[in-house]
Enzyme design. Sequence first.
Site, PDB file in Angstrom:
ATOM      1  N   PHE A  25       0.581  -1.109   0.197  1.00 31.89           N
ATOM      2  CA  PHE A  25       0.078  -0.046  -0.021  1.00 31.89           C
ATOM      3  C   PHE A  25       0.931   1.177  -0.052  1.00 31.89           C
ATOM      4  O   PHE A  25       1.909   1.350   0.628  1.00 31.89           O
ATOM      5  CB  PHE A  25      -0.821   0.018   1.108  1.00 31.89           C
ATOM      6  CG  PHE A  25      -1.918   1.113   1.020  1.00 31.89           C
ATOM      7  CD1 PHE A  25      -3.162   0.621   0.208  1.00 31.89           C
ATOM      8  CD2 PHE A  25      -2.181   2.094   1.649  1.00 31.89           C
ATOM      9  CE1 PHE A  25      -4.314   1.587   0.186  1.00 31.89           C
ATOM     10  CE2 PHE A  25      -3.176   3.050   1.756  1.00 31.89           C
ATOM     11  CZ  PHE A  25      -4.164   2.820   0.882  1.00 31.89           C
ATOM     12  N   ALA A  59       0.408  -1.785   5.962  1.00 30.17           N
ATOM     13  CA  ALA A  59       1.103  -1.579   7.380  1.00 30.17           C
ATOM     14  C   ALA A  59       0.572  -2.339   8.328  1.00 30.17           C
ATOM     15  O   ALA A  59       1.310  -2.962   9.281  1.00 30.17           O
ATOM     16  CB  ALA A  59       1.306  -0.029   7.662  1.00 30.17           C
ATOM     17  N   PHE A  60      -0.681  -2.668   8.383  1.00 29.92           N
ATOM     18  CA  PHE A  60      -1.547  -3.324   9.469  1.00 29.92           C
ATOM     19  C   PHE A  60      -0.862  -4.853   9.491  1.00 29.92           C
ATOM     20  O   PHE A  60      -1.043  -5.385  10.576  1.00 29.92           O
ATOM     21  CB  PHE A  60      -3.096  -3.120   9.316  1.00 29.92           C
ATOM     22  CG  PHE A  60      -3.799  -3.859  10.436  1.00 29.92           C
ATOM     23  CD1 PHE A  60      -3.980  -2.909  11.608  1.00 29.92           C
ATOM     24  CD2 PHE A  60      -4.442  -5.024  10.396  1.00 29.92           C
ATOM     25  CE1 PHE A  60      -4.835  -3.387  12.312  1.00 29.92           C
ATOM     26  CE2 PHE A  60      -5.066  -5.491  11.503  1.00 29.92           C
ATOM     27  CZ  PHE A  60      -5.299  -4.339  12.567  1.00 29.92           C
ATOM     28  N   VAL A  84       1.894   5.293   6.203  1.00 32.98           N
ATOM     29  CA  VAL A  84       0.296   5.408   6.417  1.00 32.98           C
ATOM     30  C   VAL A  84       0.240   7.044   6.368  1.00 32.98           C
ATOM     31  O   VAL A  84       0.891   7.986   7.108  1.00 32.98           O
ATOM     32  CB  VAL A  84      -0.034   5.104   7.902  1.00 32.98           C
ATOM     33  CG1 VAL A  84      -1.602   5.270   8.238  1.00 32.98           C
ATOM     34  CG2 VAL A  84       0.363   3.501   8.029  1.00 32.98           C
ATOM     35  N   HIS A  91      -9.230   5.995  10.330  1.00 34.29           N
ATOM     36  CA  HIS A  91      -8.294   4.914   9.559  1.00 34.29           C
ATOM     37  C   HIS A  91      -6.966   5.158  10.125  1.00 34.29           C
ATOM     38  O   HIS A  91      -6.204   4.139  10.426  1.00 34.29           O
ATOM     39  CB  HIS A  91      -8.430   4.830   8.270  1.00 34.29           C
ATOM     40  CG  HIS A  91      -7.774   3.566   7.628  1.00 34.29           C
ATOM     41  ND1 HIS A  91      -6.499   4.089   6.801  1.00 34.29           N
ATOM     42  CD2 HIS A  91      -7.923   2.367   7.524  1.00 34.29           C
ATOM     43  CE1 HIS A  91      -6.108   2.799   6.471  1.00 34.29           C
ATOM     44  NE2 HIS A  91      -6.807   1.847   6.852  1.00 34.29           N
ATOM     45  N   PHE A 116      10.937  -0.179  13.224  1.00 34.97           N
ATOM     46  CA  PHE A 116       9.705   0.759  12.515  1.00 34.97           C
ATOM     47  C   PHE A 116      10.214   1.669  11.527  1.00 34.97           C
ATOM     48  O   PHE A 116      10.372   3.020  12.052  1.00 34.97           O
ATOM     49  CB  PHE A 116       8.966   1.474  13.686  1.00 34.97           C
ATOM     50  CG  PHE A 116       7.813   1.904  13.217  1.00 34.97           C
ATOM     51  CD1 PHE A 116       6.612   1.289  13.512  1.00 34.97           C
ATOM     52  CD2 PHE A 116       7.617   3.404  13.556  1.00 34.97           C
ATOM     53  CE1 PHE A 116       5.263   1.934  13.096  1.00 34.97           C
ATOM     54  CE2 PHE A 116       6.245   3.882  12.798  1.00 34.97           C
ATOM     55  CZ  PHE A 116       5.203   3.237  12.930  1.00 34.97           C
ATOM     56  N   ARG A 130      10.176  12.383   2.922  1.00 36.63           N
ATOM     57  CA  ARG A 130      10.971  11.504   3.790  1.00 36.63           C
ATOM     58  C   ARG A 130      11.485  10.102   3.163  1.00 36.63           C
ATOM     59  O   ARG A 130      12.164   9.257   3.798  1.00 36.63           O
ATOM     60  CB  ARG A 130       9.992  10.957   5.149  1.00 36.63           C
ATOM     61  CG  ARG A 130       9.961  12.242   6.104  1.00 36.63           C
ATOM     62  CD  ARG A 130       8.906  12.362   7.122  1.00 36.63           C
ATOM     63  NE  ARG A 130       8.684  13.379   7.822  1.00 36.63           N
ATOM     64  CZ  ARG A 130       8.587  14.351   7.686  1.00 36.63           C
ATOM     65  NH1 ARG A 130       8.093  14.917   6.288  1.00 36.63           N
ATOM     66  NH2 ARG A 130       8.537  15.720   8.448  1.00 36.63           N
TER      67      ARG A 130
END
Length: 159
Positions: A25, A59-60, A84, A91, A116, A130
Site C-alpha cells: 500500500f 502496514a497493518f 500511512v 483509519h 519501525f 521522507r
Amino acid sequence: MAKYDLEAGDYAANGARIAVAASRFNRHIVEPLLEGAMDALLDNGVKASDIRLVRVPGAFELPFAARRLAASKQFDAVVCLGAVVRGDTPHFEHVAGECARGLQQVAIDQNLPVIFGVLTTNTEEQATARAGGSEGNKGAEAATAALETLNAVRDFPRQ
C-alpha cells in the site's frame, strides 16, 4: 565510509542476516524507502544473500509478518517499511497505532530488533519528502538503525 553514515553509529554488518518486510500500500512511497534500506544494508556490508524481502498488503499486516520472520530464528533483525498517510477518517490512527504497537510487541516477545520504518505523516508530500526527498530517506535510516542496534548489543547473548 558508508554512504548512509549518520555520524555516530556502528553500522558494520558483521555477518548480520536481515529480513525486510515492506507493504504494498502506498507503493510509490514505500518503494523509495525500500531502495534506501537495501542500499544502506549493502553499503554497510550485508551480503545480498543475507537479506530476505517479504511483501505484505499494508502496514497493518507488518506485525504479523515481522513475528513470523523473527520466530523463524533465521534473522538477526527485521526492518519494517510502510507508509500511512492521514486522511479524512480515523483509519490513520487505527493503522498507524496498531502497527507501531504490534512491531514493538514482536521485538519484545522475540528478543530481536524490529525496526519501525513506517512513515506516519499528515500529507503525501511529507511522506515523499521522507522517502528519498528533501527530508532524506527513512528507509535507509531504518536499515542502519537495525545494524546499529545489533552492534550495540552484540556482546550480550540472545536468549
